[in-house]
Design an enzyme around this catalytic site. Structure first.
Site, PDB file in Angstrom:
ATOM      1  N   HIS A 231      -4.124   1.008  12.057  1.00  0.00           N
ATOM      2  CA  HIS A 231      -3.906  -0.258  12.780  1.00  0.00           C
ATOM      3  C   HIS A 231      -5.265  -0.917  13.005  1.00  0.00           C
ATOM      4  O   HIS A 231      -6.159  -0.310  13.594  1.00  0.00           O
ATOM      5  CB  HIS A 231      -3.215   0.037  14.115  1.00  0.00           C
TER       6      HIS A 231
ATOM      7  N   TYR B  33       0.579  -4.299  12.190  1.00  0.00           N
ATOM      8  CA  TYR B  33       0.448  -2.864  11.906  1.00  0.00           C
ATOM      9  C   TYR B  33       1.298  -1.999  12.839  1.00  0.00           C
ATOM     10  O   TYR B  33       1.944  -1.049  12.399  1.00  0.00           O
ATOM     11  CB  TYR B  33      -1.035  -2.450  11.906  1.00  0.00           C
TER      12      TYR B  33
ATOM     13  N   HIS C 267       0.840  -1.217   0.000  1.00  0.00           N
ATOM     14  CA  HIS C 267       0.000   0.000   0.000  1.00  0.00           C
ATOM     15  C   HIS C 267       0.870   1.261   0.000  1.00  0.00           C
ATOM     16  O   HIS C 267       0.515   2.265   0.617  1.00  0.00           O
ATOM     17  CB  HIS C 267      -0.943   0.037   1.204  1.00  0.00           C
TER      18      HIS C 267
ATOM     19  N   ASN D  30     -10.299  -2.964   2.332  1.00  0.00           N
ATOM     20  CA  ASN D  30      -9.924  -3.045   0.920  1.00  0.00           C
ATOM     21  C   ASN D  30     -11.163  -2.900   0.050  1.00  0.00           C
ATOM     22  O   ASN D  30     -12.283  -2.965   0.546  1.00  0.00           O
ATOM     23  CB  ASN D  30      -9.294  -4.413   0.615  1.00  0.00           C
TER      24      ASN D  30
END
Ligand code: HDE
Length: 685
Positions: free
Chosen positions: A341, A364, A77, A150
């Site tokens: 996160h 994360y 990402h 997503n």
């Protein structure tokens, strides 16, 4: 930390304002230490032609800062773009969750959303075939809630242990760093063919969903099953959805590839310009809710992230709306430094044992420690909660707060600075007390074993055109694989999904067609999966109005007025910038030319021509028309535009509209055609 200093008011905007540096107009130039400077463009040298002196602390400060202005890009990402906005719930969700931001329809919760591609590096293009990230940070009054989603509802793998493998496989191959931002290479398909659990996700990746027209026209999915917990401690399973108000729409593959060169910033520019024009991006938040007793009511495991809950079986309840209405001031400070996160939850939302979710809970924080250089990234303005936060942590890289006093631990009797714990009734977070009883093992439940039924459900739900796009995408991606056995293995794998699909790919790749009997027997379809069934609107679509000197003033101007009144964006395009003179000597100013733009930038064309158009103009207008036609886009013509249309003899003419001095009727038809988006029944020769 005891954060007594109030950073500002409680709103995120006020908070960011506190950190925003003022423009430097009329300010004295200084070093970072505050020393006023007499000169900033010449380094300190021994004589006019002599060597530079190490004494030049000003040069060294300026250059050192510059040398350190990059931080590691996200390992996945990396390329992203973000905007601010707000979220409001439509009705209280009290029966299901105690999360405060889901209680009161009058409360506006500030949000920050970062959209991203997954595979490409930070400087890659916006339009590769890829999953898109859709990460939302809700700055609630009870702390930050991150919905790190997503634009696909499923994932490649069932257990995060394999995440480094799938990412290594799809990233550029390590020996030559090729290809950039693409899965069309050996290592990815080698991995896919040896990991059958990826079948469902790969179907999405080969579909139109992987090339969104706009971030404003893209769904979002939390993927995992989470829990909602209400005040009484009652629990429901929940899946989160974002539904774009403008519907879910895509590019075509050829267009996406051309955009990579013509405008690599296509999706971010679209979001940036739309927000600046007041065309805010809007999404409704939906939830699928399941009672705890229904945990085992399905023929798949609800903890398996490679499965959806078909919307026809578990309806999506729309509970609120998010509006993105403000662009960032500084991409680095906000978009790059934002740290999401999946473990940032608020009381009322909790996790399940989805093995993918569980491993994300580790990753994360770990990634931010490296990327943002230490444990204090929560103090970076974009990451700070809007509510106060207190604990006795201190120190570490880049600490902003000056914690005072002798004591840096909790429960002390020296400093009277011990923040107290809060019980559940008063908003304290208590983990859901799920009963766990099992052996310590490395194994996966048998209920995770069916990898093909939902891949087939997806295939069955596609329209004819959507199926063809999936076949074409496989042929492109797997066609680029060099090692023949991998191609065969991929075809064999998707033979377990659908025979027609596998046979079509096999023929193009020159590999064997797998037997028909191995295909999944699922016949069910889920209409919600097809983009044919999405809302269709012309609003905010972009049309190039192509005119040359001598164009018909009344036709063109009336059409433009009607298009704009329905929210369509109009771009006047000619062979040069500036005023273009109509048949009645009035003028329209061209802001786009054949040199600056291309047909792929637009959703549709209106080619009005002009009596004074020369041969070169005619040739370029015809090229635009042909390309837009090949991309199934609406095309309107009038005057010379109609002649040019006849000259190029398009094989079929759906979505091609002719204006014979009836601009009202014509505009209405063009608006309908823009809403329809594409005309798949065209024969493309
Ligand atoms: Fe991520 N993911 N992910 N992911 N993910 C990251 O965190 C990871 C997964 C998603 O705009 C990283 O800050 C693991 C699913 C988004 O800043 C990293 C696994 C979903 C973003 C990470 C997954 C996502 C990330 C890299 C498998 C959809 C961008 C940089 C167990 C529900 C957030 C970072 C942004 C980013 C790990 C799978 C969404 C390394 C280990 C499934 C939208 O921590």
């Amino acid at each position: 930390m005891n954060e007594d200093k109030k950073i500002n008011g409680n709103s995120k905007n006020e908070q960011l304002e506190y950190f925003r540096s003022a423009d430097s107009e009329d300010k004295e130039l200084t070093t970072n230490q505050g020393l006023k400077l007499t000169e900033d463009e010449l380094s300190l040298t021994a004589g006019e032609r002599g060597p530079t002196l190490i004494e030049d602390f000003h040069f060294r400060e300026k250059m050192t800062h510059f040398d350190h202005e990059r931080i590691p890009e996200r390992v996945v990402h990396a390329r992203g773009f973000a905007a601010h906005g707000e979220f409001q719930v439509y009705e209280s969700m009290k029966n299901y969750t105690k999360a405060k931001f889901l209680q009161d329809p009058h409360v506006k919760t500030p949000v920050f959303v970062r959209f991203s591609t997954v595979v490409g590096s930070r400087g890659s293009m916006d339009t590769p075939r890829d999953v898109r990230g859709f990460a939302t940070k809700f700055y609630t009054e009870e702390g930050n809630f991150d919905l790190v989603a997503n634009n696909f509802p499923v994932f490649f793998i069932q257990d995060g242990m394999k995440f480094p493998d799938v990412v290594h496989a799809i990233k550029p191959e390590p020996h030559n760093e090729m290809p950039q931002a693409s899965g069309a290479h050996d290592t990815f398909w080698d991995w896919v063919s040896q990991n059958q659990e990826s079948a469902h996700m790969v179907m999405w990746l080969m579909s139109d969903r992987a090339i969104p027209r706009s971030y404003r026209m893209m769904e979002g999915f939390g993927v995992h099953t989470f829990r909602f917990i209400n005040d009484e401690g009652n629990v429901h399973f929940v899946k989160f959805h974002w539904k774009p108000v403008l519907g879910t729409h895509s590019l075509v593959w050829d267009e996406a590839q051309k955009l990579g060169g013509k405008d690599p910033d296509y999706n971010r520019r679209d979001l940036w310009e739309s927000i600046n024009m007041g065309n805010y991006a809007e999404y409704e938040l939906g939830v699928q809710i399941l009672e705890e007793k229904d945990e085992f009511a399905f023929d798949f495991d609800i903890l398996d992230s490679t499965k959806i809950w078909p919307e026809e079986d578990v309806p999506v309840r729309i509970i609120g709306k998010m509006t993105l209405n403000r662009n960032v001031d500084n991409v680095f400070a906000e978009t790059e430094q934002v740290a999401f996160h999946v473990g940032n939850v608020v009381a009322g939302v909790d996790f399940t044992n989805d093995p993918l979710l569980q491993t994300r809970l580790f990753s994360y924080t770990d990634t931010q420690l490296l990327r943002l250089g230490g444990p204090n990234f929560h103090e970076i303005p974009i990451n700070r909660p809007v509510c106060p936060f207190h604990n006795n942590q201190r120190d570490g890289f880049h600490r902003q707060t000056i914690n005072k006093g002798q004591v840096s631990y909790r429960n002390n009797s020296l400093a009277n600075n011990s923040p107290h714990t809060v019980d559940e009734k008063n908003g304290g977070f208590a983990h859901y007390q799920e009963k766990i009883d099992g052996r310590k093992i490395r194994a996966r439940s048998k209920s995770f074993e069916d990898h093909f039924s939902q891949a087939k459900l997806f295939w069955n739900s596609m329209s004819h055109a959507e199926k063809q796009h999936i076949i074409d995408a496989f042929c492109f991606e797997v066609g680029k694989v060099q090692y023949k056995p991998i191609q065969q293995r991929v075809v064999d794998m998707f033979g377990h999904v659908d025979h027609e699909l596998a046979a079509a790919i096999a023929q193009k790749l020159d590999v064997s067609i797998p037997p028909a009997h191995v295909q999944s027997k699922v016949t069910k379809a889920s209409p919600a999966l097809s983009q044919e069934n999405t809302p269709k609107l012309a609003k905010t679509r972009k049309v190039a109005v192509i005119i040359s000197n001598g164009f018909n003033s009344s036709d063109v101007k009336t059409t433009i007025e009607i298009l704009q009144a329905s929210g369509v964006q109009v771009a006047i395009l000619s062979d040069k910038l500036g005023p273009i003179v109509a048949d009645d000597n009035s003028k329209l100013s061209a802001k786009h030319t054949f040199d600056t733009d291309s047909s792929v930038i637009f959703d549709g064309l209106y080619i009005a021509g002009g009596a004074k158009a020369d041969k070169m103009f005619e040739k370029k207008a015809k090229m635009f028309m042909q390309e837009a036609f090949d991309h199934y886009k609406p095309i309107g013509v009038s005057g010379e535009g109609e002649q040019w249309l006849n000259d190029i003899q398009l094989p079929s003419q759906t979505g091609v509209i002719i204006n014979r001095h009836q601009p009202d009727h014509f505009s209405k038809q063009l608006i309908e055609a823009l809403a329809a988006h594409r005309f798949w029944d065209r024969t493309i020769s």
